[in-house]
Every structure is written in C-alpha cells, then in structure tokens.
Scaffold this motif. Sequence first.
Motif, short mmCIF file in Angstrom:
data_model
loop_
_atom_site.label_atom_id
_atom_site.label_comp_id
_atom_site.label_asym_id
_atom_site.label_seq_id
_atom_site.Cartn_x
_atom_site.Cartn_y
_atom_site.Cartn_z
N ALA A 97 72.23 76.47 57.81
CA ALA A 97 70.78 76.54 57.63
C ALA A 97 70.21 77.86 58.13
O ALA A 97 69.24 78.38 57.56
N ARG A 98 70.81 78.41 59.19
CA ARG A 98 70.27 79.63 59.81
C ARG A 98 71.39 80.58 60.20
O ARG A 98 71.60 80.85 61.38
N PRO A 99 72.13 81.10 59.22
CA PRO A 99 73.28 81.94 59.57
C PRO A 99 72.91 83.21 60.34
O PRO A 99 73.63 83.60 61.27
N ALA A 100 71.80 83.83 59.99
CA ALA A 100 71.42 85.06 60.71
C ALA A 100 71.12 84.75 62.17
O ALA A 100 71.60 85.46 63.07
N ASP A 101 70.36 83.68 62.42
CA ASP A 101 70.06 83.31 63.81
C ASP A 101 71.33 83.00 64.58
O ASP A 101 71.47 83.38 65.75
N ALA A 102 72.26 82.29 63.93
CA ALA A 102 73.52 81.94 64.60
C ALA A 102 74.33 83.18 64.92
O ALA A 102 74.89 83.30 66.02
N LEU A 103 74.42 84.11 63.97
CA LEU A 103 75.21 85.32 64.21
C LEU A 103 74.55 86.23 65.25
O LEU A 103 75.25 86.84 66.08
N ILE A 104 73.24 86.31 65.24
CA ILE A 104 72.53 87.10 66.27
C ILE A 104 72.78 86.48 67.64
O ILE A 104 73.11 87.19 68.61
N ALA A 105 72.63 85.17 67.74
CA ALA A 105 72.86 84.49 69.02
C ALA A 105 74.30 84.65 69.47
O ALA A 105 74.56 84.89 70.66
N ALA A 106 75.25 84.53 68.55
CA ALA A 106 76.67 84.70 68.90
C ALA A 106 76.93 86.12 69.37
O ALA A 106 77.65 86.34 70.35
N THR A 157 72.63 94.91 60.67
CA THR A 157 74.04 94.68 60.31
C THR A 157 74.28 93.21 60.00
O THR A 157 74.94 92.87 59.01
N ILE A 158 73.73 92.35 60.82
CA ILE A 158 73.88 90.91 60.60
C ILE A 158 73.19 90.49 59.30
O ILE A 158 73.74 89.70 58.53
N ALA A 159 72.03 91.05 59.03
CA ALA A 159 71.33 90.74 57.77
C ALA A 159 72.19 91.15 56.57
O ALA A 159 72.24 90.42 55.57
N ASP A 160 72.88 92.29 56.67
CA ASP A 160 73.79 92.72 55.59
C ASP A 160 74.94 91.73 55.41
O ASP A 160 75.32 91.42 54.29
N VAL A 161 75.49 91.25 56.52
CA VAL A 161 76.59 90.28 56.45
C VAL A 161 76.10 88.99 55.79
O VAL A 161 76.76 88.44 54.91
N VAL A 162 74.93 88.52 56.21
CA VAL A 162 74.38 87.27 55.67
C VAL A 162 74.07 87.42 54.17
O VAL A 162 74.31 86.49 53.39
N ALA A 163 73.60 88.58 53.76
CA ALA A 163 73.26 88.81 52.35
C ALA A 163 74.50 89.07 51.49
O ALA A 163 74.45 88.92 50.27
N PRO A 201 78.73 88.79 50.31
CA PRO A 201 79.51 87.69 49.71
C PRO A 201 80.26 86.80 50.71
O PRO A 201 80.56 85.65 50.39
N LEU A 202 80.53 87.29 51.90
CA LEU A 202 81.36 86.55 52.85
C LEU A 202 80.81 85.16 53.16
O LEU A 202 81.56 84.18 53.14
N LEU A 203 79.54 85.07 53.43
CA LEU A 203 78.96 83.78 53.82
C LEU A 203 78.50 82.94 52.63
O LEU A 203 77.90 81.89 52.81
N ARG A 204 78.82 83.38 51.44
CA ARG A 204 78.51 82.59 50.24
C ARG A 204 79.78 82.03 49.62
O ARG A 204 79.80 81.62 48.48
N ARG A 205 80.86 82.01 50.40
CA ARG A 205 82.14 81.51 49.91
C ARG A 205 82.56 80.30 50.73
O ARG A 205 82.25 80.19 51.92
N ASP A 206 83.30 79.42 50.07
CA ASP A 206 83.86 78.26 50.73
C ASP A 206 84.95 78.75 51.69
O ASP A 206 85.84 79.50 51.29
N SER A 207 84.88 78.34 52.95
CA SER A 207 85.85 78.82 53.94
C SER A 207 87.27 78.37 53.64
O SER A 207 88.23 78.98 54.09
N LYS A 208 87.40 77.30 52.86
CA LYS A 208 88.74 76.79 52.55
C LYS A 208 89.20 77.18 51.14
O LYS A 208 90.34 76.97 50.78
N ASP A 209 88.28 77.74 50.35
CA ASP A 209 88.59 78.18 48.99
C ASP A 209 87.73 79.41 48.70
O ASP A 209 86.61 79.30 48.19
N SER A 210 88.24 80.59 49.03
CA SER A 210 87.45 81.82 48.97
C SER A 210 87.00 82.18 47.56
O SER A 210 86.11 82.99 47.38
N GLY A 211 87.56 81.55 46.55
CA GLY A 211 87.14 81.82 45.18
C GLY A 211 85.96 80.97 44.75
O GLY A 211 85.47 81.10 43.62
N ARG A 212 85.46 80.14 45.63
CA ARG A 212 84.39 79.20 45.29
C ARG A 212 83.12 79.53 46.06
O ARG A 212 83.15 79.68 47.28
#
Length: 176
Positions: free
Chosen positions: A86-95, A107-113, A115-126
């Motif tokens: 729900a809040r990946p940027a907040d989580a990554l900033i806090a981490a 930098t975190i906003a770039d990561v969130v925007a 492709p990395l966080l828009r992929r299934d962690s168990k199926d990177s093609g999805r």
Amino acid sequence: VHSDLESFLISILKKGEPGRAFARQLFAIFQLDHPMLRGIEGRSALKLTDLQTAVFAWLAQIDYFRQAIARFGDRVRSLHADDFLARPADALIAASRFLGLAHDEATIADVVAGPLLRRDSKDSGRDYGADERAHERQRILARHGDEIAFILDWARRLRPEAGLRRLERPLVGPEA
C-alpha cells in the motif's frame, strides 16, 4: 516482512498444489526444532490437512518473529506485506532510515516508479501490485472462502495469536 494468517492461506491456495507442497515442506522444517510442532507425532501429522499444516507453519514463523522482536527490541522492526504494497515509498524510506542507509527520497521514488516493485516476487515475468493482490484475494475467497473460514476458526481455537493481524514494532502501518 510478514502477513496475517488469512493472507498466508490465500497465498498457499492461489498456487495450487505447489503452494500446498510448500506448506507441507515448511511444516516439516519447523517440526525439527519448534517446540509446538515437535510434539506432533508422525501419525498425527499425517492426519492434518494441507491448510492445517500451513497454519502450524505460519504460527511457528510468527513465534520466531515475536521472539526476535522481544530479544532484540529496538534493533528489529516488522513490516506487514499489505503495508509495504500500500505504501512502498514510506516503507523504503523508513527502512533506509532504520538501517542507517543514505537513500534519499528521490532515489526511493525512482525505485518505486520503476519496474522492480511492479513484478511478482516469485515470478519476475508477471506484473503484480496491490490491485492484482486484491483481485487474487477476492478470487480465492470466492472459491475457497468456506474452507478458509473453517481453518481460521480452527486456528483461533488452537492458538489465539492466529487472529494476529500485525506484529509489534512496525516499520510503517497503522501502529507505527
């Protein structure tokens, strides 16, 4: 990173037989050293359903997470998967802050925007995100809702912490 029991069961069910096999494997691994599971003898374990083994595996994991939080106090934080999605940027900033890393918000906003966080962690093609997760959840609940409700009731009678939604010391989320 953790999830609540219902979300864990949904994850197991959405994967079909490979998910059920994963739950049985986790149960077998935790049965080697978790006090609650060591007491379940072989014949009794064979009588458990796949979702019951998933409940025991989840409970063991939550026990270990809670032990780490109790033992290491301020050196540990928890993160519910829903809060991260729900809040990946907040989580990554806090981490980043918690771990003493020098990642700035741009930098975190770039990561969130990216492709990395828009992929299934168990199926990177999805593609995968909070919307896809919500749709999957509804699909699985429509198909297995009665089974999940039965197992959740059984789990709460077994151990009250099966109703646990979030662990202590959250990185982000409602209690942070």
